[in-house]
Design an enzyme around this catalytic site. Structure first.
Site, mmCIF file in Angstrom:
data_model
loop_
_atom_site.group_PDB
_atom_site.id
_atom_site.type_symbol
_atom_site.label_atom_id
_atom_site.label_comp_id
_atom_site.label_asym_id
_atom_site.label_seq_id
_atom_site.Cartn_x
_atom_site.Cartn_y
_atom_site.Cartn_z
ATOM 1 N N ASP A 172 2.847 2.543 9.085
ATOM 2 C CA ASP A 172 1.682 1.668 8.873
ATOM 3 C C ASP A 172 2.036 0.382 8.124
ATOM 4 O O ASP A 172 1.931 0.305 6.902
ATOM 5 C CB ASP A 172 0.571 2.413 8.147
ATOM 6 C CG ASP A 172 -0.756 1.649 8.195
ATOM 7 O OD1 ASP A 172 -0.758 0.503 8.667
ATOM 8 O OD2 ASP A 172 -1.774 2.190 7.735
ATOM 9 N N THR B 91 -4.759 0.512 -2.157
ATOM 10 C CA THR B 91 -5.530 1.689 -2.536
ATOM 11 C C THR B 91 -5.659 1.709 -4.057
ATOM 12 O O THR B 91 -4.644 1.681 -4.751
ATOM 13 C CB THR B 91 -4.838 2.961 -2.026
ATOM 14 O OG1 THR B 91 -4.667 2.845 -0.609
ATOM 15 C CG2 THR B 91 -5.637 4.203 -2.353
ATOM 16 N N LYS C 154 1.893 4.785 -0.878
ATOM 17 C CA LYS C 154 1.233 6.026 -1.322
ATOM 18 C C LYS C 154 1.718 7.138 -0.385
ATOM 19 O O LYS C 154 2.199 6.860 0.728
ATOM 20 C CB LYS C 154 -0.294 5.891 -1.265
ATOM 21 C CG LYS C 154 -0.843 5.561 0.119
ATOM 22 C CD LYS C 154 -2.343 5.383 0.102
ATOM 23 C CE LYS C 154 -2.859 4.970 1.485
ATOM 24 N NZ LYS C 154 -4.305 4.738 1.491
ATOM 25 N N ASP D 100 0.833 -1.214 0.000
ATOM 26 C CA ASP D 100 0.000 0.000 0.000
ATOM 27 C C ASP D 100 0.866 1.263 0.000
ATOM 28 O O ASP D 100 0.642 2.179 0.800
ATOM 29 C CB ASP D 100 -0.955 0.005 1.198
ATOM 30 C CG ASP D 100 -2.086 1.020 1.036
ATOM 31 O OD1 ASP D 100 -2.438 1.342 -0.122
ATOM 32 O OD2 ASP D 100 -2.613 1.493 2.062
ATOM 33 N N ASN E 15 0.942 7.190 3.413
ATOM 34 C CA ASN E 15 1.572 6.240 4.330
ATOM 35 C C ASN E 15 3.040 6.543 4.587
ATOM 36 O O ASN E 15 3.777 5.688 5.077
ATOM 37 C CB ASN E 15 1.436 4.807 3.780
ATOM 38 C CG ASN E 15 0.062 4.228 4.058
ATOM 39 O OD1 ASN E 15 -0.653 4.726 4.922
ATOM 40 N ND2 ASN E 15 -0.313 3.197 3.336
#
Length: 780
Positions: free
Chosen positions: A596, A617, A580, A578, A583
């Site tokens: 995270d 995402t 992005k 994930d 994060n």
């Protein structure tokens, strides 16, 4: 926008209804007027515990029907018009078609109802169906239409009702069956391809990850009896492994001189050398002979231009990892050492080391053994006279001569020069040990602190499953972040394994650009993660303050993201899933911290480096994640490519204005990358297009060193970045960070974190620990 936002959206496009989406055209804007989106892209799907039982939301009457060849052809033709299936081969689609069920609808019955859950995809074989949105007819479906494919990706409320206007017969497949079928098909193919690779000596010296990458791009080909596979005199550009049937080897007179059977291979020289021509003609001598083909251009894109050099470097790496002197050194140190390697070819009976020669070279036997004067043997794949390189021995010259009895290759590194420039292995290890000892003492001090000693300072943020607080212990100056997850949410969403996995990953992390984890706590209501506090702001917000990033700014951030991925992938066999800007934090010095680990997955001690869970995402998802064909580390590189595009171009490459997952997924799988008119950096484009190649195995280009050596990074100083000596593009404003005076003021109140959480969650539904929780929460 909450974290479940994407799950709550569905698309009328999956029912064949066009949805017009107006998009702001960045191409028409000069950089000065760049306006970035302000809404955050929240995670689409989080991992949950699978029950193993499919819940069917649609209404239909099951029917018994034996599939005919015409049925299979009909189903495959329909599959091919839907993006979910677009990356699958005919063979794979045929196998999937066999997993479908047959069903019937009476006139007036609704197979799908607007607002209901989604579990199945259907192909209409006979009859007519009306698609209604808010009870208004929008489209009529006839024979050959497929609808509801978003259900195969995840459960989202249906955005339309599908009602039979005459008796209908349909083929269907539910999400659970689809996911399991695709996973079974892909794992079976991968395992077979890996098995064939293992039987070819040429690939023996590749790493597990390299073998997986090569296995992923093998192309299956069929030849009829008598059909020519390669012709004598042709340019050699492909390598072949026979899977089924038989091949004959023919000389220039057309005489068959040999037979090749399953697991035999030919064309290896095409992968090793330039400008090779075929020495023999090879034909299929049995009907339906099946081979796996590997193109030279493809293996070069995966492993790098010099395949043999990659193999030799692998041997060097294994030699270092199995040696007494170098095995405890970090991968980055070993990579630096191998940058100066020279590969030398020695004739039979040549001296590799001569008695009296000056000590200082690191000599690794690659594909040949060596013997000393007493015929004592040193085996290939080992470091020759490694002891002479130790600081404590202070050897000045060799006391024995070593000879290779047959022709072979040896790797030689000027270790003496390297030691003078970088420091000896022993001194570096000693320094690391001292740092580690100091860090361990601090961590032990933290681990001894009871939860009640944590004092509340501020609330840093809230998420779907809990909140994050700034806090400190009474008798320690260091600030910490405390994240908690409620047992109520753990139970509701079935994320027991998920949070166990998050803790396991966090405990492994020891990297300057990744969040530091200290310990966990638990009580009857919550699970708590205590981590370092990162004073600063999200990268998402930072790039909005900066605007359009310069080349240096983009390099600065992208380079750290690559180092984060290199660490996760190569040191710990972890895929993040994930990536992005939301994060990643920008700390008070302007450097990045990856946070995270909730979506991270470890491949350590697993047979395969592929997973099949759709997670992440939507805008940042790689095509292979969406297609369900299985994905691994390369999916993270796609996401880094999306972020880099966003840094330089201002928007996202796919679905910038779209919120509907269907639209986003379709663009990712089908659309090529395009750029705004002001994007003129050609090397940046080639780098983005490598990271976002639709063929996952091509993205790395052989190794992280190859990525870091890309032309786009030509003027970038990786060494200074690692020691944080580069100037950061942006320092977070002081208003983002609590001052000592503010901290002292809050401390005087003496509110414990526990009491603050109780106050903040007053009135919320709470679930207390039960006896069965011991099955999963013993890790905390």
């Amino acid at each position: 926008m909450d974290q479940n936002h994407w799950i709550q959206k569905s698309s009328v496009q999956e029912f064949g209804i066009d949805k017009s989406v107006q998009q702001q055209q960045l191409q028409g804007q000069p950089p000065a007027s760049l306006i970035r989106r302000v809404s955050k892209r929240n995670i689409g799907i989080r991992p949950t515990q699978e029950s193993g039982v499919a819940q069917i939301f649609e209404t239909f009457h099951p029917e018994q029907k034996t599939q005919s060849l015409d049925d299979i052809k009909f189903i495959i033709k329909c599959f091919q018009s839907h993006f979910v299936f677009s990356s699958m081969t005919d063979t794979q689609l045929t196998q999937l078609a066999h997993s479908m069920f047959y069903c019937k609808l009476q006139v007036g019955e609704s197979i799908i109802k607007q607002g209901d859950g989604a579990s199945s995809f259907f192909i209409l074989e006979k009859g007519k169906i009306n698609v209604l949105v808010d009870n208004v007819p929008r489209k009529e479906l006839t024979s050959g239409f497929g609808f509801g494919e978003l259900a195969l990706l995840y459960n989202a409320p249906r955005s339309a009702t599908c009602m039979a206007v005459e008796e209908c017969f349909l083929w269907g497949i539910d999400r659970h069956t689809f996911r399991k079928s695709v996973e079974t098909i892909m794992r079976s193919e991968q395992e077979k391809n890996r098995k064939y690779l293992e039987s070819v000596k040429f690939f023996n010296q590749l790493t597990r990850e390299q073998k997986d990458a090569v296995a992923g791009v093998l192309i299956s080909q069929k030849f009829n009896q008598g059909e020519v596979i390669v012709n004598e005199g042709d340019q050699a550009s492909s390598f072949y492994i026979i899977v089924e049937g038989q091949c004959g080897v023919f000389n220039k007179d057309g005489q068959q001189i040999a037979v090749l059977n399953p697991s035999d291979s030919f064309g290896e020289s095409a992968l090793k050398h330039e400008n090779q021509v075929r020495m023999m003609t090879i034909k299929a001598v049995q009907k339906d002979t099946k081979v796996l083909a590997l193109g030279k251009d493809m293996i070069q894109q995966i492993l790098g231009d010099q395949v043999q050099s990659i193999i030799y470097k692998n041997i060097c790496k294994w030699a270092l990892n199995s040696s007494k002197l170098f095995s405890k050194t970090q991968s980055t140190y070993q990579d630096k050492l191998l940058e100066g390697v020279q590969i030398k070819k020695f004739a039979a009976n040549s001296k590799v080391i001569t008695k009296g020669d000056k000590v200082g070279q690191l000599v690794i036997l690659l594909d040949v053994d060596a013997v000393d004067e007493n015929k004592a043997k040193a085996l290939k794949g080992s470091i020759l006279v490694e002891d002479t390189l130790q600081d404590k021995l202070q050897c000045t010259s060799h006391v024995k001569t070593y000879t290779v009895e047959v022709e072979g290759h040896v790797a030689i590194i000027d270790y003496e020069s390297f030691r003078n420039a970088q420091g000896s292995v022993e001194k570096i290890q000693q320094g690391k040990a001292q740092q580690s000892e100091k860090a361990n003492a601090f961590e032990e001090q933290i681990k001894s602190q009871p939860f009640k000693n944590l004092i509340y300072l501020n609330k840093l943020g809230s998420g779907q499953f809990g909140s994050v607080y700034l806090c400190k212990f009474k008798d320690l100056e260091t600030l910490f972040a405390l994240k908690y997850v409620t047992r109520a949410h753990v139970q509701q969403f079935g994320i027991q394994k998920h949070i166990q996995q998050e803790k396991a990953v966090l405990e492994l992390m020891d990297h300057p650009f990744i969040l530091k984890f200290y310990r966990s706590y638990k009580d009857n209501e919550n699970i708590y993660f205590l981590t370092e506090y990162i004073p600063g702001m999200e990268l998402f917000d930072a790039i909005r303050v900066i605007g359009l990033l310069s080349k240096y700014d983009a390099q600065f951030y992208a380079a750290q993201m690559l180092l984060q991925m290199e660490y996760l992938h190569t040191q710990h066999s972890i895929v993040y899933r994930d990536i992005k800007p939301e994060n990643i934090m920008v700390d008070d010095k302007g450097f990045l911290k990856l946070i995270d680990m909730g979506t991270a997955k470890s491949f350590k001690n697993q047979q395969s480096t592929k997973t099949f869970t759709i997670i992440g995402t939507p805008h940042y998802m790689a095509p292979e994640v969406i297609s369900g064909k299985g994905y691994g580390y390369f999916a993270d590189l796609w996401s880094v490519g999306v972020c880099l595009y966003e840094f330089i171009c201002g928007g996202l490459p796919f679905g910038e204005e779209a919120e509907d997952p269907f639209e986003i997924y379709k663009e990712i799988i089908k659309k090529p990358i395009s750029y705004p008119h002001f994007m003129s950096d050609k090397s940046a484009k080639t780098f983005i297009e490598q990271l976002m190649n639709k063929i996952p195995e091509v993205r790395l280009g052989g190794s992280y060193n190859t990525l870091k050596s890309h032309a786009w990074f030509k003027d970038f100083d990786w060494e200074k970045l690692l020691v944080k000596q580069l100037k950061a593009p942006l320092l977070p404003g002081k208003d983002k960070i609590m001052t000592p005076a503010q901290i002292q003021s809050v401390l005087q109140r003496g509110i414990s974190v526990h009491d603050q959480i109780q106050k903040d969650t007053q009135g919320q539904k709470k679930v207390l620990a039960s006896a069965k929780d011991a099955e999963w929460d013993s890790a905390f």
